[in-house]
Design a protein around this motif. Structure first.
Motif, short mmCIF file in Angstrom:
data_model
loop_
_atom_site.label_atom_id
_atom_site.label_comp_id
_atom_site.label_asym_id
_atom_site.label_seq_id
_atom_site.Cartn_x
_atom_site.Cartn_y
_atom_site.Cartn_z
N PRO A 2 0.84 -1.21 0.00
CA PRO A 2 0.00 0.00 0.00
C PRO A 2 0.86 1.25 0.00
CG PRO A 2 -0.63 -1.52 1.77
CD PRO A 2 0.63 -2.01 1.21
N GLU A 26 -22.36 12.13 9.23
CA GLU A 26 -22.13 10.94 10.05
C GLU A 26 -21.02 11.24 11.06
OE1 GLU A 26 -23.46 7.92 10.28
OE2 GLU A 26 -25.02 8.49 8.85
N LEU A 29 -18.15 8.63 11.38
CA LEU A 29 -17.25 8.64 10.22
C LEU A 29 -16.31 9.84 10.29
CD1 LEU A 29 -16.65 7.25 7.48
CD2 LEU A 29 -18.20 8.88 6.44
N GLN A 32 -13.56 9.03 12.71
CA GLN A 32 -12.58 8.06 12.19
C GLN A 32 -11.70 8.70 11.13
OE1 GLN A 32 -15.73 5.25 11.36
NE2 GLN A 32 -14.79 3.71 12.71
N LEU A 33 -12.31 9.53 10.27
CA LEU A 33 -11.53 10.20 9.22
C LEU A 33 -10.57 11.22 9.84
CD1 LEU A 33 -10.93 10.78 6.24
CD2 LEU A 33 -12.94 12.28 6.18
N VAL A 36 -7.51 9.40 11.35
CA VAL A 36 -6.52 8.89 10.39
C VAL A 36 -5.80 10.05 9.68
CG1 VAL A 36 -8.01 8.54 8.37
CG2 VAL A 36 -6.10 7.02 8.74
N ASP A 69 -19.14 15.99 2.05
CA ASP A 69 -20.07 14.90 1.68
C ASP A 69 -21.15 15.50 0.77
OD1 ASP A 69 -21.38 12.48 1.65
OD2 ASP A 69 -22.37 12.76 3.58
N LEU A 96 -16.33 14.13 -1.12
CA LEU A 96 -16.09 12.75 -0.69
C LEU A 96 -17.46 12.10 -0.54
CD1 LEU A 96 -13.75 10.93 0.12
CD2 LEU A 96 -13.99 11.74 2.46
N ALA A 98 -20.44 8.78 -1.33
CA ALA A 98 -20.67 7.33 -1.47
C ALA A 98 -21.05 6.97 -2.92
CB ALA A 98 -21.80 6.89 -0.54
N TYR A 99 -21.43 7.98 -3.69
CA TYR A 99 -21.92 7.73 -5.06
C TYR A 99 -20.79 7.82 -6.08
CZ TYR A 99 -26.46 8.45 -2.88
OH TYR A 99 -27.54 8.36 -2.07
N LYS A 119 -16.13 7.43 -1.40
CA LYS A 119 -15.85 6.91 -0.06
C LYS A 119 -15.37 5.47 -0.17
CE LYS A 119 -18.79 9.80 2.78
NZ LYS A 119 -20.08 9.97 3.45
N GLY A 120 -14.34 5.14 0.59
CA GLY A 120 -13.77 3.80 0.50
C GLY A 120 -12.44 3.83 -0.24
N THR A 123 -6.77 6.02 2.07
CA THR A 123 -6.54 7.28 2.78
C THR A 123 -5.36 8.03 2.15
OG1 THR A 123 -7.09 5.96 4.73
CG2 THR A 123 -6.46 8.23 5.11
N SER A 124 -4.36 7.24 1.72
CA SER A 124 -3.17 7.89 1.13
C SER A 124 -3.57 8.67 -0.13
CB SER A 124 -2.12 6.84 0.79
OG SER A 124 -2.71 5.84 -0.03
N LEU A 126 -6.44 9.97 -0.66
CA LEU A 126 -7.18 11.14 -0.20
C LEU A 126 -6.21 12.23 0.26
CD1 LEU A 126 -9.80 12.58 0.71
CD2 LEU A 126 -9.69 11.29 2.84
#
Lengths: 138, 546
Positions: A2, A26, A29, A32-33, A36, A69, A96, A98-99, A119-120, A123-124, A126
């Motif tokens: 990675p 969220e 989320l 968590q974001l 990281v 979002d 960022l 989900a679609y 989304k998903g 992270t690198s 991003l």
């Protein structure tokens, strides 16, 4: 391997000192974001749960990048991006979402988004996009 | 005034008593002990008067919602019996041949009362306009009326040896019978309830009409005499109407029929076909007899019948067109409902698994980075949290999967799937839900799916609308049919309310119910909703086995 594997705290080159604002409805989320990104050396200036809050907070904090979002109450991500690009042209917006939808991508671009990530994503990737959008892509 | 206790055997006792009197009417004069006229006035008219008394007793016992119907029947009968007494007094006591006489006034006066009573009954049973039933009744009436005209009224009208008054009165009888027949046919073809009292009443009026017709026919040939076998027909009318009034179901006769389309059943089609063919049949009979009178009547009758049949056809075409429109609306709504369901599922995936798994990916990245820096405790903590998140996510996705297609339905069948769903329903809504099933075997896969979806939709409606504390699901096999019932003890609703235009057209009050009906009808089944404000709701779905 990675892209971010084995990175020391502080993360990718150029990510140090980047200041971002997280706009997502969220809270877990966002937390968590934020955690990281902080580990990558990106400073999270604040978090907002709606597009409207995001615009107001961005105007006050003037981050380098807003992570936006799309589906949110009050003011959606596209409308918030459009307003930010009008009132705060120095701040880049990265959508960022989900679609993974070309129509939404086009709309986000037209609204003034610097990038559109699904989304998903790693992270690198991003963090690289954040650095790029902030003009620190090396 | 206290209501007298109902006597369930009273109508049987009355029928038996009537049969004994009828027998005595024929046997007693044969012994020579009592003259024929005394038997006629005493036994025969006594039976008529007993029918009037039975009707009054029935009204007092059963308290029908609209007693006027029965009072009109009683007055009609009384008028008829009075006419009989006058007629036989003239004929057998005074030995006078008077026609027309006061007796005819009472005979003819009875018909409007009988018809008014029947019309009131029809109006109670079919409160709305029922054009199809009306046309069917008219077709039968015109057909029979034409036969009556050609063979009874016409010959009476052309009788050369009688006065104008006698002719008019003679013609009035068959005409009255045809009008009465029209009313009876309209009663028989309506969609109202048909308890035993209904059939007894119809039997009685059938006896009257047949006997009147035979009497008119015999009168043309001058063959009637007191004590003739056809007197039995009138006695049947008396006894049947008295028994109908005493029958415990007499009150149910006037209950309004549930709204439903009038189906052109095989027997109804046969009846209409026979009535429509009466005109050419009469023509053929007349030709065979070498008689060419009343040709105009049969021609006009044919034209009227043709017009009525066309009007009925037009009505059927309209019904088919309306059904097509309803079907299209229903299909549109089904597509719309399916899309709404997809939108709901997409939103659920967006707001749930995608967000949570994205967060999990961030957490995994962060834990990897910590482990890479030898921050074992931090990495371990994150991995523990990540494991919990992933387990939670698997459970959430399993719920979505079960909602989409419960594995129990395929593996163990409808009963097990319904029990599982009821358990989930209780957990999610807090409404207690019991399941009772007695399915001996598995049903066809498609039937299990339809019944499961109907139960799911009905329980969804319980949550949305019923404000219930308890719901129940029952599944049973009876008489080659599987029946599913879903009930609740909630608020209920008036089944006549129609909030939704499509559902209103279907006689339903919201779309979930319309969707259920469509699924069942497509599978060859039927369904019903019973609900009253404050008394809960029960949905009953029935499918033929196999």
């Amino acid at each position: 391997m990675p892209a971010a594997w084995g990175q020391a705290p502080g993360g990718l080159m150029g990510s140090q000192g980047l200041r971002v604002l997280l706009v997502d409805d969220e809270p877990r989320l966002r937390a968590q974001l934020g955690a990281v990104l902080a580990d990558y050396g990106v400073a999270v200036l604040g978090e907002a749960g709606t597009g409207q809050e995001g615009v107001e907070l961005a105007c006050r904090l003037v981050p380098d990048v807003v992570l936006m979002d799309l589906r949110m109450p009050e003011l959606d991500g596209i409308a918030a991006t459009r307003r930010l690009s009008e009132v705060l042209p120095s701040t880049a917006v990265i959508v960022l979402s989900a679609y993974e939808d070309p129509a939404l991508l086009r709309e986000a671009r037209q609204a003034g988004a610097a990038a559109y990530l699904v989304k998903g994503c790693r992270t690198s990737d991003l963090v690289e996009e954040i650095a790029k959008a902030a003009g620190r892509d090396g | 005034m206290a209501r007298p206790a109902a006597v369930p055997w009273a109508w049987r006792a009355y029928l038996a008593g009537g049969a004994v009197i009828a027998l005595a009417y024929y046997l007693v004069p044969a012994t020579g002990l009592v003259p024929r006229w005394a038997a006629k006035i005493g036994l025969y008219n006594g039976l008529g008067l007993s029918a009037v008394a039975a009707i009054l007793a029935g009204v007092r016992r059963h308290r029908p919602e609209r007693p006027l119907t029965w009072y009109l029947f009683a007055v009609g009968l009384l008028s008829y019996v009075t006419a009989d007494i006058i007629f036989y007094t003239y004929q057998d006591l005074l030995h006078l041949e008077v026609f027309p006489s006061v007796a005819d006034v009472f005979y003819l006066a009875s018909y409007p009362f009988l018809m008014a009573g029947l019309l009131l009954l029809i109006r109670s049973r079919s409160p709305g306009a029922d054009r199809a039933s009306l046309l069917d009744a008219l077709i039968v009436t015109v057909g029979v009326g034409m036969v009556s005209w050609v063979f009874l009224v016409g010959p009476l009208a052309h009788s050369p040896d009688v006065s104008v008054a006698a002719r008019v009165v003679s013609m009035a009888y068959p005409i009255s019978d045809v009008l009465l027949l029209a009313t009876v046919v309209r009663l028989v073809v309506d969609g109202g309830p048909r308890p035993p009292a209904f059939w007894i009443l119809c039997c009685g009026v059938g006896g009257l009409l047949v006997t009147d017709t035979l009497y008119s026919w015999i009168q043309l040939t001058g063959g009637y005499h007191t004590g003739s076998p056809i007197d039995l027909g009138w006695m049947t009318w008396y006894v049947c109407w008295g028994a109908a009034a005493l029958h415990p179901t007499m009150g149910a006769l006037a209950e309004p029929a549930p709204p439903r389309e009038v189906r052109l059943s095989r027997w109804r089609l046969g009846l209409l076909a026979a009535a429509s063919l009466l005109a050419p049949a009469v023509q053929v009979v007349q030709l065979a007899r070498g008689q060419h009178t009343e040709g105009l009547v049969t021609a006009v009758g044919s034209m009227v019948l043709f017009g009525l049949v066309l009007a009925r056809l037009h009505g059927l075409a309209g019904e088919v067109a309306a059904l097509a429109v309803t079907r299209k609306l229903l299909l549109d709504r089904t597509v719309q409902a399916r899309e709404e369901e997809r939108i709901r599922l997409a939103a659920e995936l967006h707001d749930g698994p995608i967000q949570r798994l994205t967060g999990a990916a961030y957490a995994a990245d962060l834990s990897r980075r910590r482990l890479a820096r030898a921050d074992l405790a931090g990495g371990q903590q994150l991995l523990d949290s990540l494991e919990d998140d992933i387990r939670g996510e698997v459970a959430a996705l399993r719920r979505v999967m079960v909602e989409l297609r419960p594995p129990a339905l395929d593996e163990w069948g409808l009963s097990a799937a319904l029990s599982d769903y009821a358990k989930l329903f209780e957990e999610q809504t807090g409404i207690a839900c019991s399941v009772h099933t007695d399915l001996p075997d598995r049903l066809a896969r498609a039937q299990e799916t339809v019944l499961y979806r109907v139960a799911q939709e009905a329980l969804t409606n319980v949550v949305k609308h019923a404000r219930a504390d308890h719901a129940w699901v029952a599944l049973q096999v009876r008489h080659g049919q599987v029946t599913l019932q879903v009930g609740d003890d909630g608020a209920g609703f008036a089944t006549t309310q129609a909030a939704d235009p499509v559902a209103g057209q279907l006689g339903l009050n919201h779309f979930g119910l319309a969707s259920m009906r469509q699924q069942l009808e497509m599978a060859g089944g039927s369904w019903q909703v019973h609900s009253r404000p404050g008394n809960g709701t029960t949905v009953t779905a029935t499918l033929p086995l196999g």
